[in-house]
Design an enzyme around this catalytic site. Structure first.
Site, short mmCIF file in Angstrom:
data_model
loop_
_atom_site.label_atom_id
_atom_site.label_comp_id
_atom_site.label_asym_id
_atom_site.label_seq_id
_atom_site.Cartn_x
_atom_site.Cartn_y
_atom_site.Cartn_z
N SER A 179 65.64 90.75 43.02
CA SER A 179 66.84 91.03 42.23
C SER A 179 66.50 91.62 40.86
CB SER A 179 67.67 89.75 42.07
OG SER A 179 66.88 88.71 41.55
N ALA A 226 58.44 88.14 39.82
CA ALA A 226 57.56 87.07 40.31
C ALA A 226 58.39 85.80 40.45
CB ALA A 226 56.41 86.84 39.34
N GLY A 235 56.50 86.58 46.59
CA GLY A 235 56.77 86.56 48.03
C GLY A 235 58.02 85.80 48.40
N GLU A 247 53.85 94.34 48.66
CA GLU A 247 53.75 94.23 47.20
C GLU A 247 52.28 94.23 46.76
OE1 GLU A 247 57.88 91.76 46.31
OE2 GLU A 247 56.02 90.66 46.53
#
Ligand code: 5RP
Length: 226
Positions: free
Chosen positions: A35, A88, A100, A108
């Site tokens: 986001s 993160a 993740g 990534e």
């Protein structure tokens, strides 16, 4: 006080501003997933920065980039990325990360590894003293689920299989109960477990710059030497 969404937008705009000096007309920007990165894509579209194209870490980011009219180059066609921008799930004081949460950890890590500079963008809820409160995502080959889960239990973790598959057709195990005092060592050790594709620890590949949005929208610029 700003909402978390507002903070994500503020820090994403700060990232756009901070990468400007790194870019030329031939630059490639690596785009993370999540986001906060979605706001980065939005601000990137609204700001005229010089760059040739982007390399994306997920289908969702690719779709947003394409909808924004920003050029996306296939990762396999690129060798070097000038700057990689990503969020993160947790950031420790030495810039080791857990990532993740959105399931895109493998792509990534690939794009982060290609980048000259990794800029991590977070709101201050992501800062921790020790990584591990956020369950550590690990992408595994499906047939290795049992043995990797057993190994993780030996390390003191509590593995939980995430529903669904990754874009690579693999599974994700979210590991809770870890207190990660030595992220480099744990990342190396877990990387060596057969069947593990990617560990959501970004310790061997830390960002050089972490931009943190504080509660009122002020930005802390945290840097480290390489
Ligand atoms: C996705 C990630 C994201 O960077 C992480 O989950 C943070 O997401 P958000 O910006 O939505 O808080 O690692 O795989």
């Amino acid at each position: 006080m700003k909402t978390q969404q507002e903070l994500k937008s503020v820090v994403a705009q700060a990232a756009v501003d901070s990468i400007r000096p790194l870019l030329t007309q031939s630059s490639v920007i690596g785009i993370g997933t999540g986001s906060t990165v979605n706001f980065f894509i939005e601000h990137l579209q609204q700001t005229s920065l010089p760059f040739k194209g982007t390399v994306s870490s997920s289908i969702s980011s690719t779709e947003l980039l394409e909808r924004a009219g920003l050029p996306v180059i296939e990762t396999k066609c690129v060798e070097d990325v000038d700057v990689y921008v990503d969020g993160a799930d947790e950031v420790d004081p030495n810039f080791a990360l857990i990532k993740g949460g959105g399931g895109a950890l493998t792509q990534e890590k690939i794009v982060a590894s290609m980048a000259t500079k990794f800029v991590c963008i977070v709101d201050n809820s992501k800062l921790v003293n020790i990584l591990g409160s956020f369950p550590l995502p690990i992408e595994v080959i499906p047939s290795a689920l049992g043995i990797v889960s057993k190994t993780l239990r030996i390390f003191g973790g509590v593995p939980s299989v995430r529903p669904g598959h990754t874009e690579n057709g693999n599974l994700i195990i979210d590991v809770s109960g870890l207190t990660i005092e030595n992220p480099d060592a744990l990342e190396r050790t877990l990387n060596d477990v057969p069947g593990v594709v990617t560990v959501g620890l970004f310790a061997l590949q830390r960002p050089q710059l972490v931009l943190v949005a504080g509660q009122h929208g002020t930005i802390d610029v945290l840097t480290r030497d390489n």
